[in-house]
Design a protein around this motif. Structure first.
Motif, PDB file in Angstrom:
ATOM      1  N   LYS A  60      19.304  14.069  17.345  1.00 17.29           N
ATOM      2  CA  LYS A  60      18.199  13.785  18.245  1.00 17.29           C
ATOM      3  C   LYS A  60      17.161  14.913  18.222  1.00 17.29           C
ATOM      4  O   LYS A  60      17.503  16.082  18.008  1.00 17.29           O
ATOM      5  CB  LYS A  60      18.702  13.606  19.681  1.00 17.29           C
ATOM      6  N   ASP A  61      15.901  14.539  18.474  1.00 20.89           N
ATOM      7  CA  ASP A  61      14.849  15.544  18.567  1.00 20.89           C
ATOM      8  C   ASP A  61      14.837  16.143  19.969  1.00 20.89           C
ATOM      9  O   ASP A  61      15.696  15.824  20.808  1.00 20.89           O
ATOM     10  CB  ASP A  61      13.486  14.950  18.197  1.00 20.89           C
ATOM     11  N   SER A  62      13.879  16.996  20.241  1.00 18.13           N
ATOM     12  CA  SER A  62      13.833  17.702  21.529  1.00 18.13           C
ATOM     13  C   SER A  62      13.615  16.782  22.723  1.00 18.13           C
ATOM     14  O   SER A  62      13.918  17.141  23.857  1.00 18.13           O
ATOM     15  CB  SER A  62      12.724  18.765  21.498  1.00 18.13           C
ATOM     16  N   TYR A  67      16.312  11.103  15.397  1.00 18.00           N
ATOM     17  CA  TYR A  67      15.351  11.292  14.303  1.00 18.00           C
ATOM     18  C   TYR A  67      15.248  10.006  13.507  1.00 18.00           C
ATOM     19  O   TYR A  67      14.159   9.573  13.131  1.00 18.00           O
ATOM     20  CB  TYR A  67      15.813  12.426  13.381  1.00 18.00           C
ATOM     21  N   GLY A  68      16.363   9.394  13.234  1.00 16.70           N
ATOM     22  CA  GLY A  68      16.368   8.102  12.548  1.00 16.70           C
ATOM     23  C   GLY A  68      16.106   8.213  11.061  1.00 16.70           C
ATOM     24  O   GLY A  68      17.016   8.074  10.257  1.00 16.70           O
ATOM     25  N   SER A  69      14.872   8.494  10.684  1.00 12.85           N
ATOM     26  CA  SER A  69      14.518   8.557   9.267  1.00 12.85           C
ATOM     27  C   SER A  69      14.459   9.994   8.769  1.00 12.85           C
ATOM     28  O   SER A  69      14.252  10.942   9.541  1.00 12.85           O
ATOM     29  CB  SER A  69      13.152   7.892   9.036  1.00 12.85           C
ATOM     30  N   LEU A  70      14.612  10.157   7.470  1.00 10.50           N
ATOM     31  CA  LEU A  70      14.494  11.481   6.867  1.00 10.50           C
ATOM     32  C   LEU A  70      13.057  11.991   6.975  1.00 10.50           C
ATOM     33  O   LEU A  70      12.832  13.197   7.085  1.00 10.50           O
ATOM     34  CB  LEU A  70      14.933  11.428   5.398  1.00 10.50           C
ATOM     35  N   LEU A  94      26.694   3.499  15.403  1.00 14.90           N
ATOM     36  CA  LEU A  94      26.756   2.250  16.158  1.00 14.90           C
ATOM     37  C   LEU A  94      25.358   1.639  16.299  1.00 14.90           C
ATOM     38  O   LEU A  94      24.361   2.225  15.859  1.00 14.90           O
ATOM     39  CB  LEU A  94      27.365   2.521  17.530  1.00 14.90           C
ATOM     40  N   LYS A  95      25.280   0.486  16.910  1.00 11.17           N
ATOM     41  CA  LYS A  95      24.001  -0.226  17.009  1.00 11.17           C
ATOM     42  C   LYS A  95      22.927   0.572  17.738  1.00 11.17           C
ATOM     43  O   LYS A  95      21.733   0.428  17.463  1.00 11.17           O
ATOM     44  CB  LYS A  95      24.205  -1.577  17.719  1.00 11.17           C
ATOM     45  N   ASP A  96      23.349   1.424  18.673  1.00 10.93           N
ATOM     46  CA  ASP A  96      22.372   2.220  19.407  1.00 10.93           C
ATOM     47  C   ASP A  96      22.023   3.532  18.685  1.00 10.93           C
ATOM     48  O   ASP A  96      21.305   4.368  19.215  1.00 10.93           O
ATOM     49  CB  ASP A  96      22.875   2.532  20.825  1.00 10.93           C
ATOM     50  N   GLY A  97      22.552   3.712  17.473  1.00 11.10           N
ATOM     51  CA  GLY A  97      22.250   4.909  16.698  1.00 11.10           C
ATOM     52  C   GLY A  97      23.168   6.085  16.973  1.00 11.10           C
ATOM     53  O   GLY A  97      23.035   7.138  16.345  1.00 11.10           O
ATOM     54  N   GLY A 245      21.954   7.472  12.172  1.00 15.76           N
ATOM     55  CA  GLY A 245      22.469   8.306  13.235  1.00 15.76           C
ATOM     56  C   GLY A 245      22.362   9.746  12.759  1.00 15.76           C
ATOM     57  O   GLY A 245      21.277  10.321  12.684  1.00 15.76           O
ATOM     58  N   VAL A 246      23.482  10.331  12.371  1.00 12.35           N
ATOM     59  CA  VAL A 246      23.528  11.735  11.940  1.00 12.35           C
ATOM     60  C   VAL A 246      22.830  11.927  10.587  1.00 12.35           C
ATOM     61  O   VAL A 246      22.964  11.096   9.685  1.00 12.35           O
ATOM     62  CB  VAL A 246      24.992  12.209  11.820  1.00 12.35           C
ATOM     63  N   ILE A 247      22.089  13.022  10.466  1.00 11.39           N
ATOM     64  CA  ILE A 247      21.481  13.430   9.205  1.00 11.39           C
ATOM     65  C   ILE A 247      21.955  14.834   8.876  1.00 11.39           C
ATOM     66  O   ILE A 247      21.975  15.709   9.745  1.00 11.39           O
ATOM     67  CB  ILE A 247      19.935  13.415   9.290  1.00 11.39           C
ATOM     68  N   ILE A 248      22.356  15.050   7.630  1.00  4.37           N
ATOM     69  CA  ILE A 248      22.766  16.373   7.165  1.00  4.37           C
ATOM     70  C   ILE A 248      21.638  16.915   6.311  1.00  4.37           C
ATOM     71  O   ILE A 248      21.138  16.224   5.415  1.00  4.37           O
ATOM     72  CB  ILE A 248      24.063  16.286   6.341  1.00  4.37           C
ATOM     73  N   ALA A 249      21.221  18.149   6.567  1.00 11.14           N
ATOM     74  CA  ALA A 249      20.047  18.686   5.852  1.00 11.14           C
ATOM     75  C   ALA A 249      20.171  20.165   5.562  1.00 11.14           C
ATOM     76  O   ALA A 249      20.723  20.936   6.352  1.00 11.14           O
ATOM     77  CB  ALA A 249      18.788  18.414   6.675  1.00 11.14           C
ATOM     78  N   GLU A 250      19.630  20.542   4.406  1.00 11.12           N
ATOM     79  CA  GLU A 250      19.505  21.956   4.042  1.00 11.12           C
ATOM     80  C   GLU A 250      18.051  22.363   4.212  1.00 11.12           C
ATOM     81  O   GLU A 250      17.151  21.686   3.724  1.00 11.12           O
ATOM     82  CB  GLU A 250      19.923  22.196   2.583  1.00 11.12           C
ATOM     83  N   THR A 251      17.826  23.459   4.905  1.00  9.80           N
ATOM     84  CA  THR A 251      16.466  23.917   5.171  1.00  9.80           C
ATOM     85  C   THR A 251      16.271  25.369   4.767  1.00  9.80           C
ATOM     86  O   THR A 251      17.227  26.123   4.592  1.00  9.80           O
ATOM     87  CB  THR A 251      16.117  23.785   6.663  1.00  9.80           C
ATOM     88  N   GLU A 252      15.008  25.715   4.627  1.00 10.26           N
ATOM     89  CA  GLU A 252      14.631  27.117   4.397  1.00 10.26           C
ATOM     90  C   GLU A 252      13.710  27.520   5.532  1.00 10.26           C
ATOM     91  O   GLU A 252      12.719  26.850   5.831  1.00 10.26           O
ATOM     92  CB  GLU A 252      13.896  27.254   3.064  1.00 10.26           C
ATOM     93  N   GLN A 253      14.070  28.616   6.219  1.00 10.30           N
ATOM     94  CA  GLN A 253      13.282  29.045   7.374  1.00 10.30           C
ATOM     95  C   GLN A 253      11.897  29.501   6.938  1.00 10.30           C
ATOM     96  O   GLN A 253      11.736  30.104   5.907  1.00 10.30           O
ATOM     97  CB  GLN A 253      14.008  30.191   8.092  1.00 10.30           C
TER      98      GLN A 253
END
Length: 253
Positions: A60-62, A67-70, A94-97, A245-253
């Motif tokens: 979820k965002d703030s 977030y839903g989509s990438l 689930l259906k509600d994300g 639902g869940v998104i796994i991501a690699e980021t660079e600060q």
């Protein structure tokens, strides 16, 4: 004369030692290189070294909305000055994300573990499993029945079925099965790095599991099917849609 023999023996030993050490170093570099660039055109894959790269789970965002989509995750991260290197949907929902089964984010259990033994769907094809990351930067894939929640876990997501279990392909998978879908999953390589992969075309569970097994993953977990999306710009693979639902991501600060 004896002194010269000793001298030459020491010099020969040192030379041999340097050659062996150099060879071992090159082998290590070679192994790392192979892990970072999987040569299998059937899949788009990404390897993460948790010791040097930043991998997190997002839901979820703030404002408390998924977030839903990438694309939405990418946009939000860029507003914070973070660059997205990799992203993939991280488990069933689930259906509600909301996540289906266990979900831990920043050490907080957001959704409780699902220990149901018998129910319909891939998630419940036993054994299912959990992928988690510890605070000391270690990635683990294990069967749900072997999982124990503890304060050292930073992130965790539950899904199913397990693809590879203790070096063996899931016993319920059928070689040559006509049950074909796009599929994505995660496994732990022999060097401890985390391997993510998504099939570029339709594939059965046996062949998908075999991909992880052949790369040395002792344990690997199925994340989801036809809804799967992956974003890896360095490989010119940029799927930014979806509604997960869940998104796994690699980021660079």
């Amino acid at each position: 004369m004896k002194k010269k023999l000793v001298y030459y023996s020491i010099r020969t030993f040192n030379t041999t030692f340097l050659i062996v050490a150099s060879t071992l170093l090159m082998l290590c570099i070679s192994c790392t290189s192979v892990a970072q660039d999987i040569d299998d055109t059937r899949f788009v894959s990404h390897v993460v070294d948790l010791k040097s790269q930043t991998l997190k789970f997002y839901l979820k965002d703030s404002s408390g909305v998924n977030y839903g989509s990438l694309q939405k995750l990418k946009t939000r991260l860029e507003k914070k000055g973070q660059k997205l290197h990799f992203a993939m949907n991280g488990g069933m929902y689930l259906k509600d994300g909301s996540p289906q089964g266990l979900y831990v984010e920043n050490g907080i259990v957001k959704t409780q573990i699902d220990t149901t033994k018998e129910a319909y769907g891939n998630f419940y094809l036993q054994p299912n499993g959990i992928f988690y990351i510890t605070k000391n930067k270690r990635g683990v894939v294990c069967k749900t029945v072997d999982f124990k929640i503890n304060p050292n876990i930073s992130y965790a997501t539950q899904s199913g079925p397990m693809l590879v279990i203790d070096g063996h392909i899931h016993s319920k998978f059928v070689k040559g099965s006509k049950n074909l879908h796009i599929r994505n999953g995660v496994g732990i390589l022999p060097n401890g790095q985390v391997l993510f992969a998504m099939s570029k075309d339709l594939i059965n569970l046996y062949d998908f599991a075999e991909f992880f097994k052949n790369l040395g993953c002792k344990n690997a977990l199925y994340l989801d099917g036809f809804v799967s999306r992956t974003y890896i710009p360095k490989k010119k693979w940029e799927q930014l849609d979806g509604n997960f639902g869940v998104i796994i991501a690699e980021t660079e600060q």
